[in-house]
Write a protein that holds these residues in place. Structure first.
Motif, PDB file in Angstrom:
ATOM      1  N   GLU A 262       0.906  -1.187   0.101  1.00 19.46           N
ATOM      2  CA  GLU A 262       0.097   0.147   0.060  1.00 19.46           C
ATOM      3  C   GLU A 262       1.060   1.214  -0.001  1.00 19.46           C
ATOM      4  N   GLN A 263       0.392   2.316  -0.190  1.00 15.07           N
ATOM      5  CA  GLN A 263       0.823   3.591  -0.114  1.00 15.07           C
ATOM      6  C   GLN A 263       0.015   4.353   1.043  1.00 15.07           C
ATOM      7  N   ALA A 264       0.734   5.709   1.253  1.00 16.22           N
ATOM      8  CA  ALA A 264       0.284   6.650   2.356  1.00 16.22           C
ATOM      9  C   ALA A 264      -0.697   7.408   1.476  1.00 16.22           C
ATOM     10  N   ARG A 265      -1.983   7.345   1.752  1.00 16.20           N
ATOM     11  CA  ARG A 265      -2.961   7.944   0.874  1.00 16.20           C
ATOM     12  C   ARG A 265      -3.446   9.055   1.533  1.00 16.20           C
ATOM     13  N   PHE A 266      -3.565  10.316   0.934  1.00 16.53           N
ATOM     14  CA  PHE A 266      -4.142  11.555   1.679  1.00 16.53           C
ATOM     15  C   PHE A 266      -5.088  12.062   1.042  1.00 16.53           C
ATOM     16  N   SER A 267      -6.259  12.428   1.603  1.00 14.38           N
ATOM     17  CA  SER A 267      -7.430  13.186   1.353  1.00 14.38           C
ATOM     18  C   SER A 267      -7.744  14.406   1.830  1.00 14.38           C
ATOM     19  N   ALA A 268      -8.659  15.114   1.135  1.00 11.73           N
ATOM     20  CA  ALA A 268      -9.168  16.524   1.538  1.00 11.73           C
ATOM     21  C   ALA A 268     -10.608  16.215   2.185  1.00 11.73           C
ATOM     22  N   ILE A 269     -10.771  16.891   3.336  1.00 15.46           N
ATOM     23  CA  ILE A 269     -11.933  16.693   3.918  1.00 15.46           C
ATOM     24  C   ILE A 269     -12.585  18.162   4.382  1.00 15.46           C
ATOM     25  N   TRP A 270     -13.699  18.384   3.906  1.00 18.70           N
ATOM     26  CA  TRP A 270     -14.290  19.525   3.873  1.00 18.70           C
ATOM     27  C   TRP A 270     -15.923  19.655   4.329  1.00 18.70           C
ATOM     28  N   SER A 271     -16.438  20.641   4.880  1.00 17.62           N
ATOM     29  CA  SER A 271     -17.759  20.799   5.246  1.00 17.62           C
ATOM     30  C   SER A 271     -18.612  20.779   4.252  1.00 17.62           C
ATOM     31  N   PRO A 272     -19.794  20.206   3.947  1.00 18.55           N
ATOM     32  CA  PRO A 272     -20.804  20.393   3.033  1.00 18.55           C
ATOM     33  C   PRO A 272     -21.162  21.945   3.001  1.00 18.55           C
ATOM     34  N   ASN A 273     -21.293  22.402   4.384  1.00 20.67           N
ATOM     35  CA  ASN A 273     -22.049  23.564   4.465  1.00 20.67           C
ATOM     36  C   ASN A 273     -20.914  24.826   4.055  1.00 20.67           C
ATOM     37  N   ASN A 274     -19.624  24.603   3.676  1.00 24.89           N
ATOM     38  CA  ASN A 274     -18.739  25.563   3.374  1.00 24.89           C
ATOM     39  C   ASN A 274     -18.703  25.892   2.145  1.00 24.89           C
ATOM     40  N   ARG A 275     -19.063  27.182   1.851  1.00 30.21           N
ATOM     41  CA  ARG A 275     -19.248  27.730   0.655  1.00 30.21           C
ATOM     42  C   ARG A 275     -18.152  28.754  -0.124  1.00 30.21           C
ATOM     43  N   SER A 276     -16.948  28.731   0.957  1.00 32.88           N
ATOM     44  CA  SER A 276     -15.786  29.372   0.587  1.00 32.88           C
ATOM     45  C   SER A 276     -15.375  29.217  -0.851  1.00 32.88           C
ATOM     46  N   PRO A 277     -15.237  30.270  -1.735  1.00 32.07           N
ATOM     47  CA  PRO A 277     -14.913  30.149  -3.109  1.00 32.07           C
ATOM     48  C   PRO A 277     -13.253  29.675  -3.129  1.00 32.07           C
ATOM     49  N   ALA A 278     -12.462  30.327  -2.180  1.00 33.52           N
ATOM     50  CA  ALA A 278     -11.063  29.869  -1.865  1.00 33.52           C
ATOM     51  C   ALA A 278     -11.120  28.542  -1.758  1.00 33.52           C
ATOM     52  N   LEU A 279     -11.647  27.895  -1.193  1.00 32.34           N
ATOM     53  CA  LEU A 279     -11.931  26.547  -0.775  1.00 32.34           C
ATOM     54  C   LEU A 279     -12.023  25.684  -2.196  1.00 32.34           C
ATOM     55  N   LEU A 280     -13.166  26.280  -2.952  1.00 28.11           N
ATOM     56  CA  LEU A 280     -13.347  25.803  -4.398  1.00 28.11           C
ATOM     57  C   LEU A 280     -12.288  25.787  -5.308  1.00 28.11           C
ATOM     58  N   ASN A 281     -11.593  26.753  -5.012  1.00 27.76           N
ATOM     59  CA  ASN A 281     -10.129  26.943  -5.867  1.00 27.76           C
ATOM     60  C   ASN A 281      -9.350  26.150  -5.633  1.00 27.76           C
ATOM     61  N   LEU A 282      -8.899  25.977  -4.523  1.00 29.43           N
ATOM     62  CA  LEU A 282      -7.824  25.121  -3.868  1.00 29.43           C
ATOM     63  C   LEU A 282      -8.181  23.544  -4.455  1.00 29.43           C
ATOM     64  N   LEU A 283      -9.403  23.234  -4.339  1.00 30.52           N
ATOM     65  CA  LEU A 283      -9.839  21.862  -4.750  1.00 30.52           C
ATOM     66  C   LEU A 283      -9.543  21.594  -6.314  1.00 30.52           C
ATOM     67  N   ASP A 284     -10.029  22.917  -6.788  1.00 26.70           N
ATOM     68  CA  ASP A 284      -9.970  22.854  -8.367  1.00 26.70           C
ATOM     69  C   ASP A 284      -8.371  22.580  -8.651  1.00 26.70           C
ATOM     70  N   ILE A 285      -7.301  23.136  -8.042  1.00 27.65           N
ATOM     71  CA  ILE A 285      -6.090  23.048  -8.490  1.00 27.65           C
ATOM     72  C   ILE A 285      -5.692  21.848  -8.340  1.00 27.65           C
ATOM     73  N   ALA A 286      -6.150  21.207  -6.970  1.00 31.44           N
ATOM     74  CA  ALA A 286      -5.927  19.830  -6.886  1.00 31.44           C
ATOM     75  C   ALA A 286      -6.131  18.955  -7.799  1.00 31.44           C
ATOM     76  N   ALA A 287      -7.462  19.060  -8.424  1.00 32.47           N
ATOM     77  CA  ALA A 287      -7.850  18.302  -9.315  1.00 32.47           C
ATOM     78  C   ALA A 287      -7.203  18.460 -10.624  1.00 32.47           C
ATOM     79  N   GLU A 288      -6.577  19.540 -10.952  1.00 32.30           N
ATOM     80  CA  GLU A 288      -5.804  19.953 -12.099  1.00 32.30           C
ATOM     81  C   GLU A 288      -4.285  19.214 -12.012  1.00 32.30           C
ATOM     82  N   LEU A 289      -3.712  19.232 -10.699  1.00 27.53           N
ATOM     83  CA  LEU A 289      -2.645  18.562 -10.429  1.00 27.53           C
ATOM     84  C   LEU A 289      -2.625  17.141 -10.656  1.00 27.53           C
ATOM     85  N   GLU A 290      -3.719  16.487 -10.155  1.00 26.35           N
ATOM     86  CA  GLU A 290      -4.214  15.122 -10.330  1.00 26.35           C
ATOM     87  C   GLU A 290      -3.954  14.541 -11.783  1.00 26.35           C
TER      88      GLU A 290
END
Length: 311
Positions: A262-290
């Motif tokens: 196995e490998q050490a797997r890392f995940s992002a965890i966030w609240s379904p109530n969080n509507r922060s646009p900065a959070l969305l932008n960070l997740l978009d960049i993570a998807a782009e890197l993936e």
């Protein structure tokens, strides 16, 4: 607001006709609106002349105040616009791994390049601690070592890193190209209670039990730095992930485990109530890197967690 804009325009051109042309309306409309404004205010803003107008003393002061107020309003609108797009503000991130290198460092660096005016507030803790702060709205995001249980939160697998064994440079295993779990059966493992320590502890216990060994594990209430200094002092060995080797630890050698599946797997965890646009932008960049294979291969990731748009 229309009357104020027309007043500022007339004050700039000192001519009703020129002002009306700039505003795309008729001279009579501009004249009527300004006259109505003067009657409402009870003051004369302009002295009418055959070839134009001149601001009265009261008109000069009124125009200066209006111009400043509209400037503040315009700035407020622009500021609100950048905040709503996630281009300014803050994002609070909880971590339980090193930020010195590896995928986490790449993610933070890429986000900083894309959004230099967003302050990254970083806090370290165990997965349980950072997820609790996400639930409380005190953190926007927890980047945690799996496995974790957070059914009331959204989650997304991000990247994986090889597990490594950290040993003293004077240890015999430091000379090997790789080690096996059986090689580690008699070793004393030091596992920090901080960061991803709870998950690392469970992994060591499971691997040793699979091979019929009783692990020698000592839980330590120390930071990552102190733990590595303890390893360098030959107090034991520890299990870590690839990110740890990006920090120079004098006296510590890192070796791969050739029979680790196995490998050490890392995940992002966030609240379904969080509507922060900065959070969305960070997740978009993570998807782009993936997608660029900087993270876990896309065949291992299910990007189905819903993301709420900004309100």
């Amino acid at each position: 607001m229309t009357s104020l804009i027309q007043t500022l325009t007339v004050a700039e051109y000192l001519n009703f006709h020129h002002a009306a042309n700039v505003l795309g309306t008729s001279q009579s409309c501009v004249s009527a609106r300004i006259k109505a404004l003067e009657e409402t205010l009870g003051i004369l803003l302009f002295e009418r002349r055959p070839r134009g107008v001149r601001l009265t003393e009261a008109g000069c002061r009124f125009v200066a105040e209006v111009a400043a107020g509209i400037g503040h309003l315009d700035n407020a609108v622009r500021t609100a616009g950048t905040a709503s797009s996630g281009a300014t503000g803050q994002i609070a991130i909880g971590l339980n791994s090193s930020i010195a290198g590896g995928s986490l460092a790449a993610l933070r660096s890429r986000f900083r390049d894309a959004y230099p005016d967003v302050e990254q507030i970083v806090m370290e803790g165990t997965s349980a601690q950072t997820i609790a702060l996400v639930r409380d709205g005190k953190l926007d995001l927890a980047l945690v070592l799996e496995p974790v249980e957070a059914p009331d939160c959204h989650s997304r697998p991000l990247w994986a890193e090889p597990f490594l064994i950290a040993v003293p440079v004077a240890h015999a295993l430091a000379l090997a190209d790789a080690v096996s779990w059986s090689d580690l059966a008699t070793e004393s493992f030091l596992i920090s209670n901080a960061g991803g320590g709870p998950q690392l502890f469970e992994h060591v216990v499971r691997r040793m039990a699979e091979r019929g060994h009783s692990p020698h594990v000592r839980r330590c209430d120390v930071s990552r730095d102190t733990l590595m200094h303890m390893i360098a002092s030959s107090d034991g060995v520890t299990l870590t992930s690839d990110a740890a080797r990006h920090t120079p630890w004098p006296g510590v050698a890192f070796r791969p485990i050739h029979d680790e599946t196995e490998q050490a797997r890392f995940s992002a965890i966030w609240s379904p109530n969080n509507r922060s646009p900065a959070l969305l932008n960070l997740l978009d960049i993570a998807a782009e890197l993936e997608k660029k294979k900087s993270f876990l291969p896309s065949s291992h990731i299910d990007f189905t967690a819903p993301i709420l748009p900004p309100a």
